[in-house]
Design a protein around this motif. Structure first.
Motif, PDB file in Angstrom:
ATOM      1  N   TYR A 116      25.720  -8.477  66.175  1.00  0.00           N
ATOM      2  CA  TYR A 116      26.271  -9.733  66.692  1.00  0.00           C
ATOM      3  C   TYR A 116      25.330 -10.450  67.662  1.00  0.00           C
ATOM      4  O   TYR A 116      25.568 -11.597  68.004  1.00  0.00           O
ATOM      5  N   ALA A 117      24.305  -9.774  68.136  1.00  0.00           N
ATOM      6  CA  ALA A 117      23.338 -10.453  69.010  1.00  0.00           C
ATOM      7  C   ALA A 117      21.927 -10.094  68.546  1.00  0.00           C
ATOM      8  O   ALA A 117      21.108  -9.596  69.316  1.00  0.00           O
ATOM      9  N   PRO A 118      21.645 -10.360  67.256  1.00  0.00           N
ATOM     10  CA  PRO A 118      20.376  -9.864  66.722  1.00  0.00           C
ATOM     11  C   PRO A 118      19.156 -10.549  67.332  1.00  0.00           C
ATOM     12  O   PRO A 118      18.086  -9.953  67.393  1.00  0.00           O
ATOM     13  N   ASP A 119      19.349 -11.783  67.802  1.00  0.00           N
ATOM     14  CA  ASP A 119      18.174 -12.509  68.305  1.00  0.00           C
ATOM     15  C   ASP A 119      18.197 -12.693  69.812  1.00  0.00           C
ATOM     16  O   ASP A 119      17.284 -13.285  70.384  1.00  0.00           O
ATOM     17  N   THR A 120      19.247 -12.232  70.441  1.00  0.00           N
ATOM     18  CA  THR A 120      19.323 -12.408  71.897  1.00  0.00           C
ATOM     19  C   THR A 120      18.306 -11.478  72.559  1.00  0.00           C
ATOM     20  O   THR A 120      18.284 -10.279  72.254  1.00  0.00           O
ATOM     21  N   PRO A 121      17.467 -12.015  73.443  1.00  0.00           N
ATOM     22  CA  PRO A 121      16.507 -11.125  74.123  1.00  0.00           C
ATOM     23  C   PRO A 121      17.255 -10.078  74.943  1.00  0.00           C
ATOM     24  O   PRO A 121      18.204 -10.401  75.653  1.00  0.00           O
ATOM     25  N   LEU A 122      16.837  -8.850  74.809  1.00  0.00           N
ATOM     26  CA  LEU A 122      17.479  -7.776  75.571  1.00  0.00           C
ATOM     27  C   LEU A 122      16.634  -7.471  76.800  1.00  0.00           C
ATOM     28  O   LEU A 122      15.404  -7.634  76.768  1.00  0.00           O
ATOM     29  N   PRO A 123      17.287  -7.020  77.866  1.00  0.00           N
ATOM     30  CA  PRO A 123      16.511  -6.685  79.067  1.00  0.00           C
ATOM     31  C   PRO A 123      15.503  -5.568  78.752  1.00  0.00           C
ATOM     32  O   PRO A 123      15.829  -4.646  78.016  1.00  0.00           O
ATOM     33  N   GLN A 124      14.318  -5.697  79.322  1.00  0.00           N
ATOM     34  CA  GLN A 124      13.256  -4.726  79.017  1.00  0.00           C
ATOM     35  C   GLN A 124      13.258  -3.564  80.009  1.00  0.00           C
ATOM     36  O   GLN A 124      13.490  -3.760  81.194  1.00  0.00           O
ATOM     37  N   ASP A 157      10.506   6.290  79.240  1.00  0.00           N
ATOM     38  CA  ASP A 157      10.596   7.342  78.230  1.00  0.00           C
ATOM     39  C   ASP A 157      12.026   7.864  78.212  1.00  0.00           C
ATOM     40  O   ASP A 157      12.653   7.981  79.264  1.00  0.00           O
ATOM     41  N   ALA A 158      12.493   8.177  77.013  1.00  0.00           N
ATOM     42  CA  ALA A 158      13.853   8.709  76.913  1.00  0.00           C
ATOM     43  C   ALA A 158      13.886   9.819  75.882  1.00  0.00           C
ATOM     44  O   ALA A 158      13.070   9.855  74.958  1.00  0.00           O
ATOM     45  N   VAL A 159      14.813  10.738  76.065  1.00  0.00           N
ATOM     46  CA  VAL A 159      15.132  11.685  74.994  1.00  0.00           C
ATOM     47  C   VAL A 159      16.610  11.500  74.682  1.00  0.00           C
ATOM     48  O   VAL A 159      17.417  11.275  75.588  1.00  0.00           O
ATOM     49  N   THR A 160      16.953  11.555  73.395  1.00  0.00           N
ATOM     50  CA  THR A 160      18.337  11.272  73.013  1.00  0.00           C
ATOM     51  C   THR A 160      19.000  12.479  72.375  1.00  0.00           C
ATOM     52  O   THR A 160      18.442  13.098  71.475  1.00  0.00           O
ATOM     53  N   GLN A 161      20.188  12.779  72.873  1.00  0.00           N
ATOM     54  CA  GLN A 161      21.066  13.748  72.225  1.00  0.00           C
ATOM     55  C   GLN A 161      22.040  12.943  71.374  1.00  0.00           C
ATOM     56  O   GLN A 161      22.877  12.210  71.892  1.00  0.00           O
ATOM     57  N   THR A 162      21.910  13.071  70.050  1.00  0.00           N
ATOM     58  CA  THR A 162      22.799  12.323  69.165  1.00  0.00           C
ATOM     59  C   THR A 162      24.099  13.101  68.994  1.00  0.00           C
ATOM     60  O   THR A 162      24.066  14.285  68.662  1.00  0.00           O
ATOM     61  N   HIS A 163      25.201  12.435  69.245  1.00  0.00           N
ATOM     62  CA  HIS A 163      26.509  13.091  69.058  1.00  0.00           C
ATOM     63  C   HIS A 163      26.657  13.486  67.591  1.00  0.00           C
ATOM     64  O   HIS A 163      26.267  12.733  66.698  1.00  0.00           O
ATOM     65  N   ASP A 171      20.933   2.156  66.977  1.00  0.00           N
ATOM     66  CA  ASP A 171      20.480   2.627  68.299  1.00  0.00           C
ATOM     67  C   ASP A 171      18.963   2.563  68.399  1.00  0.00           C
ATOM     68  O   ASP A 171      18.407   2.133  69.416  1.00  0.00           O
ATOM     69  N   ARG A 172      18.303   3.008  67.318  1.00  0.00           N
ATOM     70  CA  ARG A 172      16.832   3.012  67.362  1.00  0.00           C
ATOM     71  C   ARG A 172      16.309   1.579  67.480  1.00  0.00           C
ATOM     72  O   ARG A 172      15.349   1.315  68.198  1.00  0.00           O
ATOM     73  N   ARG A 173      16.948   0.656  66.757  1.00  0.00           N
ATOM     74  CA  ARG A 173      16.474  -0.750  66.821  1.00  0.00           C
ATOM     75  C   ARG A 173      16.680  -1.317  68.231  1.00  0.00           C
ATOM     76  O   ARG A 173      15.804  -1.987  68.768  1.00  0.00           O
ATOM     77  N   ILE A 174      17.835  -1.015  68.828  1.00  0.00           N
ATOM     78  CA  ILE A 174      18.109  -1.536  70.177  1.00  0.00           C
ATOM     79  C   ILE A 174      17.094  -0.965  71.163  1.00  0.00           C
ATOM     80  O   ILE A 174      16.548  -1.688  72.017  1.00  0.00           O
ATOM     81  N   GLU A 175      16.829   0.332  71.057  1.00  0.00           N
ATOM     82  CA  GLU A 175      15.864   0.943  71.990  1.00  0.00           C
ATOM     83  C   GLU A 175      14.508   0.265  71.847  1.00  0.00           C
ATOM     84  O   GLU A 175      13.838  -0.016  72.851  1.00  0.00           O
ATOM     85  N   ARG A 176      14.124   0.013  70.599  1.00  0.00           N
ATOM     86  CA  ARG A 176      12.827  -0.648  70.402  1.00  0.00           C
ATOM     87  C   ARG A 176      12.838  -2.041  71.021  1.00  0.00           C
ATOM     88  O   ARG A 176      11.879  -2.444  71.667  1.00  0.00           O
ATOM     89  N   ARG A 177      13.963  -2.744  70.821  1.00  0.00           N
ATOM     90  CA  ARG A 177      14.037  -4.106  71.386  1.00  0.00           C
ATOM     91  C   ARG A 177      13.950  -4.067  72.910  1.00  0.00           C
ATOM     92  O   ARG A 177      13.508  -5.017  73.538  1.00  0.00           O
ATOM     93  N   GLY A 198      12.158  -1.874  74.560  1.00  0.00           N
ATOM     94  CA  GLY A 198      10.875  -1.289  74.967  1.00  0.00           C
ATOM     95  C   GLY A 198      10.996   0.153  75.418  1.00  0.00           C
ATOM     96  O   GLY A 198      10.104   0.690  76.082  1.00  0.00           O
ATOM     97  N   VAL A 199      12.100   0.810  75.059  1.00  0.00           N
ATOM     98  CA  VAL A 199      12.285   2.218  75.452  1.00  0.00           C
ATOM     99  C   VAL A 199      11.518   3.101  74.473  1.00  0.00           C
ATOM    100  O   VAL A 199      11.610   2.936  73.261  1.00  0.00           O
ATOM    101  N   GLU A 200      10.754   4.022  75.031  1.00  0.00           N
ATOM    102  CA  GLU A 200      10.000   4.978  74.206  1.00  0.00           C
ATOM    103  C   GLU A 200      10.888   6.207  74.017  1.00  0.00           C
ATOM    104  O   GLU A 200      10.994   7.033  74.931  1.00  0.00           O
ATOM    105  N   ASN A 201      11.543   6.273  72.881  1.00  0.00           N
ATOM    106  CA  ASN A 201      12.592   7.302  72.735  1.00  0.00           C
ATOM    107  C   ASN A 201      12.177   8.429  71.798  1.00  0.00           C
ATOM    108  O   ASN A 201      11.460   8.207  70.834  1.00  0.00           O
ATOM    109  N   ARG A 202      12.652   9.616  72.094  1.00  0.00           N
ATOM    110  CA  ARG A 202      12.470  10.748  71.186  1.00  0.00           C
ATOM    111  C   ARG A 202      13.850  11.347  70.921  1.00  0.00           C
ATOM    112  O   ARG A 202      14.562  11.699  71.870  1.00  0.00           O
TER     113      ARG A 202
END
Ligand code: FAD
Ligand code: SF4
Ligand code: SF4
Length: 1008
Positions: free
Chosen positions: A874-882, A886-892, A904-910, A912-916
């Motif tokens: 619903y907000a595909p083009d809205t700039p997200l706060p940067q 680094d993050a590590v994610t525990q996926t439920h 989730d991965r797309r949002i993290e990239r938007r 600028g979070v470096e996630n593993r």
């Protein structure tokens, strides 16, 4: 090591229990769990022994011999012919404790292994030296070297590195009479003479073997055709002088019928440093098969064939793997792997192969060099092996004729005639396999669950056997014979050779103690079938089993024993197996127990459909089945079964199997059904009332949170925990001083929605509302910042998961209905999206609400989104706060199984979070599971496998992301107080750190 749990009156069990250090289990649950391998057959063993060491094996065998009880050795039980099970036998599980790589000699390129060593463990040990074991069945993550030697397993790379028999150097054997010896080869004449001169039983055996060989040279040469994949029958040709009198090879593939394997020395091969993959497309499978002989001289490492119907089966079972886009045009493909010391070398070889492929006018070729892409493509091929247990239209397909092989140059003709034979019988299947060696895998929709099905099965098997023999082929190309093909051996071998097999077995095991009824004097192929051509008794059910025609029996039949759930190294499935290593705590163990329960169920007092629902179509006792229930079953008390309850007790309901099992055995659903039926009109465990209805208690507690928290910290807390069925070591969750919903109403009163903001409904799940309101508050602030008008339902809502997972299905349905009413009462347009913050609630809204409420629940399922999905969509083009952290994610686990994490991965990239993303699977808490008395240790063990060490090792600046309330709680309680954040909280932090951000909000007061 646990003490034995033996059925009373079993003398052997008592003696074993007294003498062994390992486990001895003769109880109905364990016998049931070991009554299947991956075949169509079911044999209840007398009991199961898990030897702790070699001495235990010796003692167990001696005691079984004294009692004249047969012994069946077992690795991972992934055999497809029925050779890893035996009626009334004692099953020796070698995988449980005898799985060590004892020694690895990189100079000689050999390894010494115990029989229960899992192939991947050997590969891990060899990798640092640039070495590997050549053969690699698709089951490499769980199959054992003992099982591979038992079956003479092969796999995709045997074109380059041979069968298991080609890679054994010596075998340490224990014979039925207690004799121990090591056999190997090749043997010189002098060595043979020396062996025959040895004193005692060993020398006598060698003497007899040599006499047997010398007497039958001509018959063996005449009767055993040369064929790369002749795995059927005993490989007596290894005894020939021109084959080096190789006793280890002659024993490989004898399916545990001649000797027990105590250890093996195997050869290792050099692992190519680089690989490339040629995908060759052909208009049909016979064209692909016909192309093989011209490609073999170019030395590919693999020549695997896979037709379009396998892809269709794959797509019917799940989402399209992106790797499929790499397949060139065609309807059947060959996977041709090349290797080299460098990437350029592998690529060169691949190009040469691709050029040769393209010389055929109708063929296409693509070369894949990226290792990740190659891995994904191989995963498709491996998944195929499990998936084709279901046909693309959902029909069931069974093994039996799943492993025939012909000389590669005859493969095209054989496939054409095999297809014609299938058509004549009105049968269907999806062939694929190791085309480079003429080996075809094919599961067929034999009507095994219908009374008229058995003659069809027998007739097809006999005619297929004659067909393969007419092409100079073998009944089995790598899986072995077992009960499925043993009876057909006389169609492949002349009577004199069948006689030699019998004589050979007798030399080793004169009393027929080891795996009797397999290979020699085999049981009929249509006896002992697990469905036996009988309609399976159906019970009135509460849940719809929409993918299985409303049948729980059909649902549990999904499990065909592929055994991915007993791979302890990776993925979400199956955490309780990973923590315990016990078969009965694996998905397949549970599926087998449920199947046995259905097989053995007598009249079921109190069983029934959910009140107020129609029994789904197809359920209810079938006419004419009255005499069947209970016949020979280990579990006969139906829904009341304590064995099934015990096995399901450690099921976390994580849904890992629903997504990771190739055929989506959905144990969390079957568990809810079982718990509903088991406790119907009966007193439930305290935890069901306490935690299964926690949302109700929380609502009451919210009237005086301070008081409730004080009681939770008081000396009364242990008593409260005990009464609530909560483990004493668990800290009780702390109530927030103000619930989220109160905060929202207070805030909203002073701040109307900005004009033009688009409405979105936030789902204030009970746990976040009362215990971690900061997550919902963060969602409100972020979504408002992104231009949305965040609204709440008109009254309290709950997804009903705690009721559902404890089998309180009527309660779950009531709660869900009330929530739907609260959503409808908002007056918002019906399509207004609903955002769930907790993955388990969101997954429940998507999956269980429509399952329990049918059409009434579907609209909610369709408009429900996770927080990340909503922002992404619903907000595909809205700039997200940067926030470049680094993050590590525990996926439920429910997110993994039901919702997916691509958004989730797309949002993290938007951001600028470096996630593993951690490969940690379920956190081990899983709602109430980890809180329940008796579950703490296993819950902690699951978390300690990957999650907690990773979280502890994460640097202080690394953000730990976990959208699940359970995961955050587990981390907070067991990872030394480390706090994990929801993605919405991270986004709020990013917003606040922006130069023009809102800064710390008064709403952000810490929750005690
Ligand atoms: C989905 C699927 C895919 C498969 N893909 C392949 C494939 O690509 N290639 C292939 O070759 N096979 C394949 N198989 C067949 C099977 O996985 C292999 O044969 C595997 O090597 C068996 O190993 P296991 O540990 O499961 O052995 P088990 O099934 O437990 O045992 C196999 C045989 O060995 C005997 N045995 C085990 N341990 C001992 C011991 N200590 N002493 C004496 N006898 C012993 C058993 O009695 C039995 O007869 C597949 C099976 C499935 C279900
Ligand atoms: S539950 Fe799934 S993965 Fe496990 S053995 Fe059965 S089919 Fe295989
Ligand atoms: S729901 Fe989870 S714990 Fe239960 S059987 Fe499936 S994977 Fe195992």
């Amino acid at each position: 090591m646990s003490r034995p749990d033996t059925a009373p009156g079993t003398e052997l069990a008592r003696e074993l229990a007294a003498a062994l250090r390992g486990e001895v289990r003769f109880d109905p649950a364990e016998r049931t769990v070991y009554s299947h391998d991956a075949s169509n057959y079911r044999h209840l063993p007398l009991g199961v022994v898990k030897p702790a060491d070699t001495e235990d094996v010796r003692t167990a065998l001696a005691l079984c011999r004294d009692h004249r009880v047969p012994v069946v050795a077992r690795g991972a039980g992934t055999s497809i012919g029925g050779q890893a099970i035996g009626p009334g036998a004692v099953v020796l599980d070698f995988r449980r404790h005898l799985g060590a790589v004892l020694d690895l000699d990189p100079e000689r390129r050999t390894a010494r292994v115990q029989p229960g060593t899992v192939l991947d463990d050997l590969q891990r040990a060899a990798r640092p030296y640039g070495l590997r074991f050549g053969p690699d069945p698709s089951t490499h993550s769980r199959c054992t070297l003992g099982g591979m030697i038992g079956n003479d397993s092969c796999g995709a790379h045997s074109v380059a590195w041979g069968r298991t028999a080609d890679n054994v150097e010596s075998l340490d054997l224990l014979l039925a009479d207690g004799t121990e010896l090591t056999v190997g080869g090749p043997l010189t004449p002098a060595e043979r003479t020396a062996l025959a001169a040895r004193p005692g039983p060993e020398g006598r055996l060698h003497h007899r073997l040599q006499e047997f060989t010398d007497r039958n040279l001509a018959a063996i040469r005449r009767g055993l055709p040369a064929l790369p994949r002749r795995v059927s029958g005993y490989p007596l040709d290894a005894l020939l002088p021109e084959r080096g009198h190789h006793l280890a090879r002659a024993l490989t593939g004898t399916e545990g019928t001649c000797a027990l394997l105590l250890g093996a020395t195997v050869r290792l091969v050099e692992e190519p440093r680089a690989r490339a993959l040629v995908l060759a497309g052909y208009p049909d499978e016979t064209a692909a098969a016909d192309a093989v002989p011209a490609l073999l001289p170019l030395g590919p490492l693999t020549v695997e064939g896979m037709a379009a119907d396998l892809i269709a089966a794959l797509l019917a079972a799940g989402p399209r793997p992106p790797a499929l886009d790499r397949l060139p045009e065609g309807a059947c493909w060959l996977f041709l792997e090349t290797g080299g010391a460098t990437a350029a070398e592998a690529l060169d070889a691949a190009r040469r192969l691709a050029d040769t492929v393209r010389r055929e006018r109708t063929a296409t070729a693509a070369v894949v060099t990226d290792p990740a892409e190659q891995r994904q493509l191989w995963a498709v091929r491996e998944a195929g092996a499990g998936i084709v247990t279901r046909l693309p239209d959902g029909g069931e397909a069974w093994p039996g004729w799943e492993d025939s092989a012909v000389p590669p140059e005859r493969l095209g003709d054989y496939l054409r005639e095999l297809r014609a034979l299938l058509r004549r019988h009105g049968l269907r299947g999806v062939p694929y396999g190791h085309f480079g060696e003429g080996c075809v895998h094919l599961r067929i929709d034999f009507p095994l669950t219908r009374p008229q099905g058995l003659p069809v099965f027998r007739e097809f098997m006999e005619q297929a056997a004659d067909l393969v023999v007419s092409h100079g082929g073998s009944l089995s190309g790598e899986h072995g014979d077992g009960q499925a093909r043993g009876e057909l051996l006389p169609r492949m071998y002349p009577p004199e050779v069948i006689g030699l097999f019998r004589e050979f077995k007798h030399l080793w095991d004169p009393e027929n103690l080891l795996n009797p009824g397999t290979a020699v004097d085999p049981r009929p192929l249509d006896a002992d079938l697990r469905f036996g051509g009988r309609p399976v008794r159906e019970l009135p059910l509460a849940l719809p089993y929409e993918r299985d025609d409303g049948s729980l029996a059909k649902a549990v039949r999904r499990c065909v024993g592929v055994g991915k759930c007993v791979d302890p190294t990776t993925g979400v499935m199956c955490p309780s197996y990973m923590a315990t290593g016990e078969e009965r705590h694996s998905t397949r163990g549970r599926a087998r127990l449920l199947a046995e329960m259905l097989r053995g169920a007598g009249p079921l007092p109190g069983a029934g459909a959910l009140p107020g629902t129609e029994a789904p179509p197809g359920t209810g006792a079938l006419p004419g089945t009255g005499a069947l229930p209970g016949a020979g079953a280990a579990i006969t008390d139906g829904w009341r079964s304590a064995e099934v309850r015990e096995a399901l007790d450690l099921c976390l309901g994580c849904k890992g199997c629903a997504s990771d099992c190739p055929v989506q055995v959905d144990m969390a659903t079957y568990r809810s059904e079982f718990l509903y039926q088991h406790y119907r009109h009966r007193l439930r465990p305290a935890a069901h009332y306490a935690m299964g209805r926690l949302p109700l208690w929380l609502r009451g507690a919210a009237l005086a949170p301070g008081l409730v928290n004080a009681i939770g910290r008081s000396p009364a807390a242990p008593l409260l925990k005990r009464l609530g069925g909560i483990d004493g070591r668990r800290a009780l969750p702390v109530l927030a001083p103000e619930t989220f919903t109160r905060w929202y109403r207070r805030r909203r009163a002073g701040r109307p929605a900005p004009a033009g903001a688009r409405p979105v409904l936030l789902w204030p799940d009970t746990f976040s509302d009362h215990l971690q309101p900061e997550v919902l508050r963060a969602a409100v602030e972020v979504l408002e910042h992104l231009g949305f008008d965040v609204r709440l339902p008109a009254g309290p809502v709950c997804c009903g998961l705690t009721w559902y997972s404890t089998g309180q299905l009527p309660g779950a349905r009531r709660v869900m209905r009330r929530s739907l009413a609260a959503l409808a009462a908002t007056g918002l347009p019906a399509g207004t999206p609903v955002v769930g913050m907790d993955p388990s609630c969101t997954a429940t809204l998507r999956e269980e609400v429509p399952r329990l409420l049918g059409a009434e629940g579907r609209p909610l399922a369709e408009r429900t989104r996770t927080f990340a999905e909503f922002v992404d969509e619903y907000a595909p083009d809205t700039p997200l706060p940067q926030l470049p952290v680094d993050a590590v994610t525990q996926t439920h686990c429910h997110q993994h199984a039901v919702l997916g994490s691509a958004a989730d991965r797309r949002i993290e990239r938007r951001m600028g979070v470096e996630n593993r993303v951690l490969d940690s699977g379920c956190c081990g808490l899983a709602g109430n599971f980890g809180f329940e008395r008796g579950h703490y240790d296993i819950s902690a063990a699951i978390a300690e496998r990957v999650l907690l060490p990773e979280v502890r090792a994460a640097g202080p600046d690394t953000v730990v992301l976990a959208d699940g309330f359970s995961c955050r709680t587990q981390i907070a309680q067991l990872a030394d107080g480390r706090r994990a954040l929801h993605l919405a909280e991270l986004m709020l932090r990013a917003l606040r750190e922006q130069p023009d951000g809102p800064g710390p909000a008064p709403s952000d007061a810490p929750t005690p």
